[in-house]
Design a protein around this motif. Structure first.
Motif, PDB file in Angstrom:
ATOM      1  N   MET A   1     -32.778  29.806 111.949  1.00 16.06           N
ATOM      2  CA  MET A   1     -33.374  30.715 112.921  1.00 16.06           C
ATOM      3  C   MET A   1     -32.426  31.814 113.392  1.00 16.06           C
ATOM      4  O   MET A   1     -32.793  32.636 114.216  1.00 16.06           O
ATOM      5  CB  MET A   1     -33.837  29.929 114.167  1.00 16.06           C
TER       6      MET A   1
ATOM      7  N   ASN B   1     -28.423  32.730 115.108  1.00 11.95           N
ATOM      8  CA  ASN B   1     -27.679  32.178 116.259  1.00 11.95           C
ATOM      9  C   ASN B   1     -27.116  30.782 116.008  1.00 11.95           C
ATOM     10  O   ASN B   1     -27.041  29.986 116.951  1.00 11.95           O
ATOM     11  CB  ASN B   1     -28.598  32.086 117.492  1.00 11.95           C
TER      12      ASN B   1
ATOM     13  N   SER C   1     -42.147  26.944 120.892  1.00 13.63           N
ATOM     14  CA  SER C   1     -42.042  28.117 121.763  1.00 13.63           C
ATOM     15  C   SER C   1     -41.133  27.826 122.954  1.00 13.63           C
ATOM     16  O   SER C   1     -40.357  28.682 123.372  1.00 13.63           O
ATOM     17  CB  SER C   1     -43.419  28.615 122.206  1.00 13.63           C
ATOM     18  N   GLN C   2     -41.181  26.606 123.486  1.00 16.17           N
ATOM     19  CA  GLN C   2     -40.304  26.250 124.605  1.00 16.17           C
ATOM     20  C   GLN C   2     -38.835  26.239 124.165  1.00 16.17           C
ATOM     21  O   GLN C   2     -37.958  26.708 124.885  1.00 16.17           O
ATOM     22  CB  GLN C   2     -40.700  24.880 125.175  1.00 16.17           C
TER      23      GLN C   2
ATOM     24  N   ALA D   1     -37.609  27.936 121.614  1.00 12.89           N
ATOM     25  CA  ALA D   1     -37.236  29.312 121.291  1.00 12.89           C
ATOM     26  C   ALA D   1     -36.761  30.059 122.534  1.00 12.89           C
ATOM     27  O   ALA D   1     -35.817  30.847 122.470  1.00 12.89           O
ATOM     28  CB  ALA D   1     -38.414  30.034 120.642  1.00 12.89           C
ATOM     29  N   ILE D   2     -37.396  29.798 123.665  1.00 13.00           N
ATOM     30  CA  ILE D   2     -36.998  30.459 124.914  1.00 13.00           C
ATOM     31  C   ILE D   2     -35.554  30.087 125.262  1.00 13.00           C
ATOM     32  O   ILE D   2     -34.737  30.944 125.567  1.00 13.00           O
ATOM     33  CB  ILE D   2     -37.966  30.090 126.063  1.00 13.00           C
TER      34      ILE D   2
ATOM     35  N   LEU E   1     -33.204  28.929 123.229  1.00 14.27           N
ATOM     36  CA  LEU E   1     -32.264  29.342 122.191  1.00 14.27           C
ATOM     37  C   LEU E   1     -32.193  30.848 121.977  1.00 14.27           C
ATOM     38  O   LEU E   1     -31.333  31.319 121.246  1.00 14.27           O
ATOM     39  CB  LEU E   1     -32.592  28.639 120.882  1.00 14.27           C
ATOM     40  N   SER E   2     -33.086  31.594 122.610  1.00 18.39           N
ATOM     41  CA  SER E   2     -33.035  33.045 122.449  1.00 18.39           C
ATOM     42  C   SER E   2     -31.799  33.623 123.146  1.00 18.39           C
ATOM     43  O   SER E   2     -31.357  34.714 122.832  1.00 18.39           O
ATOM     44  CB  SER E   2     -34.312  33.692 122.990  1.00 18.39           C
ATOM     45  N   GLU E   3     -31.241  32.868 124.086  1.00 18.43           N
ATOM     46  CA  GLU E   3     -30.005  33.274 124.763  1.00 18.43           C
ATOM     47  C   GLU E   3     -28.826  32.750 123.957  1.00 18.43           C
ATOM     48  O   GLU E   3     -28.599  31.543 123.903  1.00 18.43           O
ATOM     49  CB  GLU E   3     -29.943  32.664 126.174  1.00 18.43           C
ATOM     50  N   GLU E   4     -28.083  33.655 123.336  1.00 15.32           N
ATOM     51  CA  GLU E   4     -26.941  33.245 122.514  1.00 15.32           C
ATOM     52  C   GLU E   4     -25.942  32.414 123.322  1.00 15.32           C
ATOM     53  O   GLU E   4     -25.349  31.467 122.827  1.00 15.32           O
ATOM     54  CB  GLU E   4     -26.254  34.479 121.936  1.00 15.32           C
TER      55      GLU E   4
ATOM     56  N   ASN F   1     -26.629  30.297 125.669  1.00 13.93           N
ATOM     57  CA  ASN F   1     -27.113  28.916 125.736  1.00 13.93           C
ATOM     58  C   ASN F   1     -26.714  28.149 124.482  1.00 13.93           C
ATOM     59  O   ASN F   1     -26.276  27.000 124.560  1.00 13.93           O
ATOM     60  CB  ASN F   1     -28.640  28.870 125.890  1.00 13.93           C
ATOM     61  N   VAL F   2     -26.879  28.780 123.317  1.00 11.85           N
ATOM     62  CA  VAL F   2     -26.532  28.126 122.055  1.00 11.85           C
ATOM     63  C   VAL F   2     -25.044  27.763 122.054  1.00 11.85           C
ATOM     64  O   VAL F   2     -24.668  26.634 121.725  1.00 11.85           O
ATOM     65  CB  VAL F   2     -26.875  29.020 120.833  1.00 11.85           C
TER      66      VAL F   2
END
Length: 145
Positions: free
Chosen positions: A56, A58, A113-114, A116-117, A119-122, A124-125
């Motif tokens: 995905m 990241n 979708s939950q 993805a929200i 993990l969309s913040e680098e 957070n990853v």
């Protein structure tokens, strides 16, 4: 008894894995061990990866089964495996966080979708990859249930 979608028992820290296929198997085996899926689901996860990469970006991959794999799903669940040293996912894509998903019916779409929200913040990853406890990782996904 219904299993929670995600619990600290579904999280493995500091794993080492040599290939994408073994990474997917490890993720699937955790879903099997925790009672979410039948062992045949792992084959569907490998099949899915051949159809289209679950990488995905990241440093994240989200291995999951094919449509046919749904019949192997007993309960919706998530398995999270942290691979700090990374594993090659093809074409120079390195994965440090594997998030295996098994969803009954269309539940996997909500779960995805939950996730993805989060993990969309680098940032957070990076924090999840650096986490030293299951609880620390769990805190990022509190809204996922």
């Amino acid at each position: 008894m219904t299993l929670p979608i995600l619990s600290k028992e579904n999280i493995e820290l500091n794993k080492k894995v040599d290939t994408k296929e073994n990474a997917i198997k490890m993720t699937g085996e955790l879903l099997v061990a925790r009672g979410y899926v039948e062992p045949s689901y792992i084959d569907r996860m490998l099949e899915r990866e051949q159809l289209t990469s679950t990488y995905m970006g990241n440093f994240v991959a989200i291995p999951h089964g094919t449509e046919e794999g749904k019949q192997s799903v007993k309960e919706s669940g998530i398995a999270i495996i942290q691979v700090p040293e990374g594993v090659e996912f093809g074409e120079g894509n390195e994965v440090k966080l594997l998030i295996g998903i098994a969803g009954k019916g269309d539940e996997h779409l909500d779960i995805l979708s939950q996730i993805a929200i989060v993990l969309s913040e680098e940032e957070n990853v990076e924090k999840i990859v650096a986490a030293t406890s299951e609880e620390e990782i769990l805190a990022f996904f509190e809204g996922v249930n």
